[in-house]
Design a protein around this motif. Sequence first.
Motif, PDB file in Angstrom:
ATOM      1  N   PRO A 186      24.193  42.035  76.877  1.00 10.48           N
ATOM      2  CA  PRO A 186      23.816  42.128  75.460  1.00 10.48           C
ATOM      3  C   PRO A 186      24.992  41.750  74.560  1.00 10.48           C
ATOM      4  CG  PRO A 186      23.234  44.134  76.639  1.00 10.48           C
ATOM      5  CD  PRO A 186      24.055  43.312  77.570  1.00 10.48           C
ATOM      6  N   LYS A 187      24.681  41.087  73.476  1.00  7.89           N
ATOM      7  CA  LYS A 187      25.708  40.700  72.503  1.00  7.89           C
ATOM      8  C   LYS A 187      25.405  41.420  71.194  1.00  7.89           C
ATOM      9  CE  LYS A 187      26.569  36.191  74.490  1.00  7.89           C
ATOM     10  NZ  LYS A 187      25.539  35.863  75.437  1.00  7.89           N
ATOM     11  N   GLY A 188      26.434  41.858  70.531  1.00  8.51           N
ATOM     12  CA  GLY A 188      26.249  42.530  69.263  1.00  8.51           C
ATOM     13  C   GLY A 188      26.106  44.030  69.451  1.00  8.51           C
ATOM     14  N   CYS A 189      25.871  44.693  68.359  1.00 11.36           N
ATOM     15  CA  CYS A 189      25.792  46.148  68.338  1.00 11.36           C
ATOM     16  C   CYS A 189      24.331  46.585  68.400  1.00 11.36           C
ATOM     17  CB  CYS A 189      26.447  46.661  67.052  1.00 11.36           C
ATOM     18  SG  CYS A 189      26.291  48.436  66.825  1.00 11.36           S
ATOM     19  N   SER A 190      23.991  47.313  69.438  1.00  8.89           N
ATOM     20  CA  SER A 190      22.607  47.780  69.609  1.00  8.89           C
ATOM     21  C   SER A 190      22.179  48.669  68.447  1.00  8.89           C
ATOM     22  CB  SER A 190      22.463  48.549  70.926  1.00  8.89           C
ATOM     23  OG  SER A 190      22.731  47.702  72.018  1.00  8.89           O
ATOM     24  N   ARG A 214      18.777  49.512  63.762  1.00  7.28           N
ATOM     25  CA  ARG A 214      18.676  49.925  62.358  1.00  7.28           C
ATOM     26  C   ARG A 214      18.079  48.813  61.494  1.00  7.28           C
ATOM     27  NH1 ARG A 214      21.473  54.571  60.650  1.00  7.28           N
ATOM     28  NH2 ARG A 214      22.597  55.580  62.333  1.00  7.28           N
ATOM     29  N   GLN A 215      18.460  47.571  61.773  1.00  6.66           N
ATOM     30  CA  GLN A 215      17.908  46.453  61.002  1.00  6.66           C
ATOM     31  C   GLN A 215      16.395  46.363  61.187  1.00  6.66           C
ATOM     32  OE1 GLN A 215      20.456  43.388  62.657  1.00  6.66           O
ATOM     33  NE2 GLN A 215      21.593  43.216  60.734  1.00  6.66           N
ATOM     34  N   VAL A 216      15.946  46.436  62.427  1.00  4.75           N
ATOM     35  CA  VAL A 216      14.512  46.374  62.711  1.00  4.75           C
ATOM     36  C   VAL A 216      13.819  47.596  62.114  1.00  4.75           C
ATOM     37  CG1 VAL A 216      12.774  46.486  64.553  1.00  4.75           C
ATOM     38  CG2 VAL A 216      14.703  44.932  64.761  1.00  4.75           C
ATOM     39  N   SER A 217      14.424  48.759  62.282  1.00  7.56           N
ATOM     40  CA  SER A 217      13.835  49.982  61.764  1.00  7.56           C
ATOM     41  C   SER A 217      13.661  49.924  60.251  1.00  7.56           C
ATOM     42  CB  SER A 217      14.700  51.183  62.156  1.00  7.56           C
ATOM     43  OG  SER A 217      14.148  52.363  61.645  1.00  7.56           O
ATOM     44  N   SER A 250      10.104  50.119  58.472  1.00 10.58           N
ATOM     45  CA  SER A 250       9.913  51.208  57.507  1.00 10.58           C
ATOM     46  C   SER A 250       9.511  50.681  56.141  1.00 10.58           C
ATOM     47  CB  SER A 250      11.183  52.050  57.382  1.00 10.58           C
ATOM     48  OG  SER A 250      11.414  52.750  58.577  1.00 10.58           O
ATOM     49  N   GLN A 251      10.150  49.602  55.692  1.00  9.72           N
ATOM     50  CA  GLN A 251       9.799  49.021  54.397  1.00  9.72           C
ATOM     51  C   GLN A 251       8.343  48.570  54.386  1.00  9.72           C
ATOM     52  OE1 GLN A 251      12.714  45.908  54.074  1.00  9.72           O
ATOM     53  NE2 GLN A 251      14.330  47.288  53.357  1.00  9.72           N
TER      54      GLN A 251
END
Length: 153
Positions: A9-13, A18-21, A25-26
């Motif tokens: 995996p690359k990046g911060c899980s 949080r981005q998807v959440s 949520s929006q």
Amino acid sequence: MPSRSPSAPKGCSSLKLRQVSRRVSQMFDEYVAQAGLKTTQYSLLSHIVRLGPVQPGKLAAAMEMEASTLTRNLQVLVAQGWAEIMEGTDGRSRLVQATSEGVKMQAAAKKQWARAQQAFNEQLGEPLVSRLHAVLDECLQAMRAEVPPSESP
């Protein structure tokens, strides 16, 4: 420093989740707001309707939420007249249940939630949503099995 495999995996899980959440949520908030609730309020009220009367600790566990977060969120529902906290069986315990207004509010919001879920399914496609649910369920199960670092011996 150990080398990573090309498929690692690359990046911060946490950031990605949080981005998807936030996006989800929006989207759901836009729909559920039409019934006068926030998605978090709808979720809590739905659990209370389904489980109530229920002890706050059991409600928090069912929602996988900290007791302090539950207390904070519950105060809003009580202030709006959608939930009530009653004395439990032994005088020291408490029970939470939805009021008749809370049941009506949850039913109205459920219709909006269903519209949001349908829009989400259409935007991502049902096969992707099904895979997403399966992966999230698998992650939750794996994380429930782990002892948090603060609780390890």
